[in-house]
Design a protein around this motif. Sequence first.
Motif, PDB file in Angstrom:
ATOM      1  N   ASP A  58      -6.708   7.188 -21.674  1.00 55.67           N
ATOM      2  CA  ASP A  58      -6.812   6.033 -20.779  1.00 55.67           C
ATOM      3  C   ASP A  58      -6.106   4.825 -21.374  1.00 55.67           C
ATOM      4  N   LEU A  59      -5.056   4.354 -20.698  1.00 63.60           N
ATOM      5  CA  LEU A  59      -4.299   3.204 -21.177  1.00 63.60           C
ATOM      6  C   LEU A  59      -4.611   1.925 -20.416  1.00 63.60           C
ATOM      7  N   THR A  60      -5.518   1.989 -19.456  1.00 63.95           N
ATOM      8  CA  THR A  60      -5.742   0.801 -18.637  1.00 63.95           C
ATOM      9  C   THR A  60      -6.209  -0.423 -19.425  1.00 63.95           C
ATOM     10  N   PRO A  61      -6.970  -0.289 -20.533  1.00 62.50           N
ATOM     11  CA  PRO A  61      -7.315  -1.506 -21.267  1.00 62.50           C
ATOM     12  C   PRO A  61      -6.093  -2.231 -21.829  1.00 62.50           C
ATOM     13  N   ILE A  62      -5.072  -1.464 -22.223  1.00 62.14           N
ATOM     14  CA  ILE A  62      -3.871  -2.060 -22.806  1.00 62.14           C
ATOM     15  C   ILE A  62      -2.845  -2.386 -21.735  1.00 62.14           C
ATOM     16  N   GLU A 115       4.115   4.459 -29.961  1.00 65.11           N
ATOM     17  CA  GLU A 115       4.759   3.883 -31.146  1.00 65.11           C
ATOM     18  C   GLU A 115       4.804   2.357 -31.085  1.00 65.11           C
ATOM     19  N   ARG A 116       5.243   1.817 -29.948  1.00 64.73           N
ATOM     20  CA  ARG A 116       5.524   0.389 -29.866  1.00 64.73           C
ATOM     21  C   ARG A 116       4.305  -0.466 -29.544  1.00 64.73           C
ATOM     22  N   GLN A 117       3.379   0.059 -28.732  1.00 60.77           N
ATOM     23  CA  GLN A 117       2.233  -0.747 -28.322  1.00 60.77           C
ATOM     24  C   GLN A 117       0.929  -0.346 -29.003  1.00 60.77           C
ATOM     25  N   LEU A 118       0.817   0.924 -29.346  1.00 61.86           N
ATOM     26  CA  LEU A 118      -0.432   1.398 -29.942  1.00 61.86           C
ATOM     27  C   LEU A 118      -0.342   1.596 -31.447  1.00 61.86           C
ATOM     28  N   GLY A 138      -9.104   4.984 -29.685  1.00 59.04           N
ATOM     29  CA  GLY A 138     -10.555   4.930 -29.532  1.00 59.04           C
ATOM     30  C   GLY A 138     -10.940   3.836 -28.550  1.00 59.04           C
ATOM     31  N   ASP A 139     -12.033   4.028 -27.838  1.00 60.85           N
ATOM     32  CA  ASP A 139     -12.478   3.024 -26.860  1.00 60.85           C
ATOM     33  C   ASP A 139     -12.658   1.651 -27.488  1.00 60.85           C
ATOM     34  N   ASP A 140     -13.289   1.613 -28.657  1.00 61.22           N
ATOM     35  CA  ASP A 140     -13.557   0.318 -29.277  1.00 61.22           C
ATOM     36  C   ASP A 140     -12.276  -0.390 -29.682  1.00 61.22           C
ATOM     37  N   THR A 141     -11.314   0.361 -30.205  1.00 67.98           N
ATOM     38  CA  THR A 141     -10.045  -0.244 -30.619  1.00 67.98           C
ATOM     39  C   THR A 141      -9.269  -0.755 -29.419  1.00 67.98           C
ATOM     40  N   GLU A 160      -8.470  -4.713 -28.720  1.00 68.81           N
ATOM     41  CA  GLU A 160      -7.088  -5.171 -28.618  1.00 68.81           C
ATOM     42  C   GLU A 160      -6.814  -5.869 -27.293  1.00 68.81           C
ATOM     43  N   SER A 161      -7.422  -5.379 -26.219  1.00 70.48           N
ATOM     44  CA  SER A 161      -7.103  -5.914 -24.898  1.00 70.48           C
ATOM     45  C   SER A 161      -7.890  -7.161 -24.541  1.00 70.48           C
ATOM     46  N   SER A 162      -9.179  -7.196 -24.925  1.00 74.01           N
ATOM     47  CA  SER A 162     -10.022  -8.314 -24.478  1.00 74.01           C
ATOM     48  C   SER A 162     -10.800  -8.990 -25.604  1.00 74.01           C
ATOM     49  N   GLY A 163     -10.830  -8.369 -26.764  1.00 75.04           N
ATOM     50  CA  GLY A 163     -11.591  -8.927 -27.874  1.00 75.04           C
ATOM     51  C   GLY A 163     -13.081  -8.656 -27.780  1.00 75.04           C
ATOM     52  N   VAL A 164     -13.487  -7.875 -26.768  1.00 75.61           N
ATOM     53  CA  VAL A 164     -14.901  -7.563 -26.566  1.00 75.61           C
ATOM     54  C   VAL A 164     -15.069  -6.046 -26.487  1.00 75.61           C
ATOM     55  N   VAL A 165     -16.001  -5.512 -27.279  1.00 73.26           N
ATOM     56  CA  VAL A 165     -16.284  -4.079 -27.264  1.00 73.26           C
ATOM     57  C   VAL A 165     -17.569  -3.840 -26.483  1.00 73.26           C
ATOM     58  N   ARG A 166     -17.501  -2.999 -25.465  1.00 66.91           N
ATOM     59  CA  ARG A 166     -18.643  -2.736 -24.589  1.00 66.91           C
ATOM     60  C   ARG A 166     -18.970  -1.238 -24.611  1.00 66.91           C
ATOM     61  N   PRO A 167     -19.849  -0.803 -25.486  1.00 69.33           N
ATOM     62  CA  PRO A 167     -20.186   0.625 -25.602  1.00 69.33           C
ATOM     63  C   PRO A 167     -20.682   1.240 -24.308  1.00 69.33           C
ATOM     64  N   GLU A 168     -21.305   0.434 -23.455  1.00 71.45           N
ATOM     65  CA  GLU A 168     -21.826   0.990 -22.191  1.00 71.45           C
ATOM     66  C   GLU A 168     -20.710   1.439 -21.254  1.00 71.45           C
TER      67      GLU A 168
END
Length: 280
Positions: free
Chosen positions: A46-50, A145-148, A231-234, A238-246
């Motif tokens: 899933d790349l939608t966060p980035i 390579e370039r974004q992740l 990983g979801d947390d990473t 990177e995208s929002s600065g907030v990690v939401r385990p739920e």
Amino acid sequence: MKWQGRRGSSNIEDRRRSGGRGGLAAGGGGIGVLAIVVIGYFLGVDLTPILGASGGGGIQTGSYEPTEADERAAEFVSVTLADTEEVWAQIFQQELGQTYTPAVLVLFKGATQSGCGGASAQTGPFYCPLDKKVYLDTDFFTTMERQLGAQGDFAAAYVVAHEIGHHVQDELGILSEAQRGSQQGADSNAVRVELQADCFSGVWARYAQERFGSLEQGDIEEALNAAQQIGDDTLQQESSGVVRPETFTHGTSEQRQRWFYAGYESGDIGQCDTFNTRQL
């Protein structure tokens, strides 16, 4: 990874020159994208966060002629796919007493249609259980390579092996059972499915080294780094600065690394039971 000059798979469906045959309109989303984002959460990278945060890449329409780099990436994917076919055929026959039916891998550029809906570069690679095909825009390797920050050919091989891991789950009846449970959250079936696919990809890596001698120094580190970066947390950090385990659908970076390595270290699919473990 030693892959040049080796057998490629015949189970490649190349749609790149069709300019996204049956694909999405430029800049469009619609129901197709929504459908594939849902399936991508569950069975893909899933790349939608980035990419969602940055607007993503453009959707290509019209004719397209693959570049030399594109052709090299396609050849690499074909060889990696062939390796997975031989390894899983061996495991199914020797350990499970079953016959492995390979998946088809669809190469596309920009956008295309799958049995699960529309696919685009933003959704990342994914497996569709409705048509038993893996969908991959090779531009994803550039994104890695370039974004992740996930460099190296074995990082790319890990992604292919992970998606084939979902096909293995499908062949074994795991997906149909897992989809009946929760599909979001740190302890969800979605996360357990993804971590098991990571473990299966590690098993494949172990067999690939023993059977083909294809791994080189640093390859496992490349795969572990790729697992870290997606990983979801990473991705959320990177995208929002907030990690939401739920909202997790794939597992943390640490979990993805650990389960991949568990498969690689053991070479045993029996060590990949993410559904009956107390500690993911």
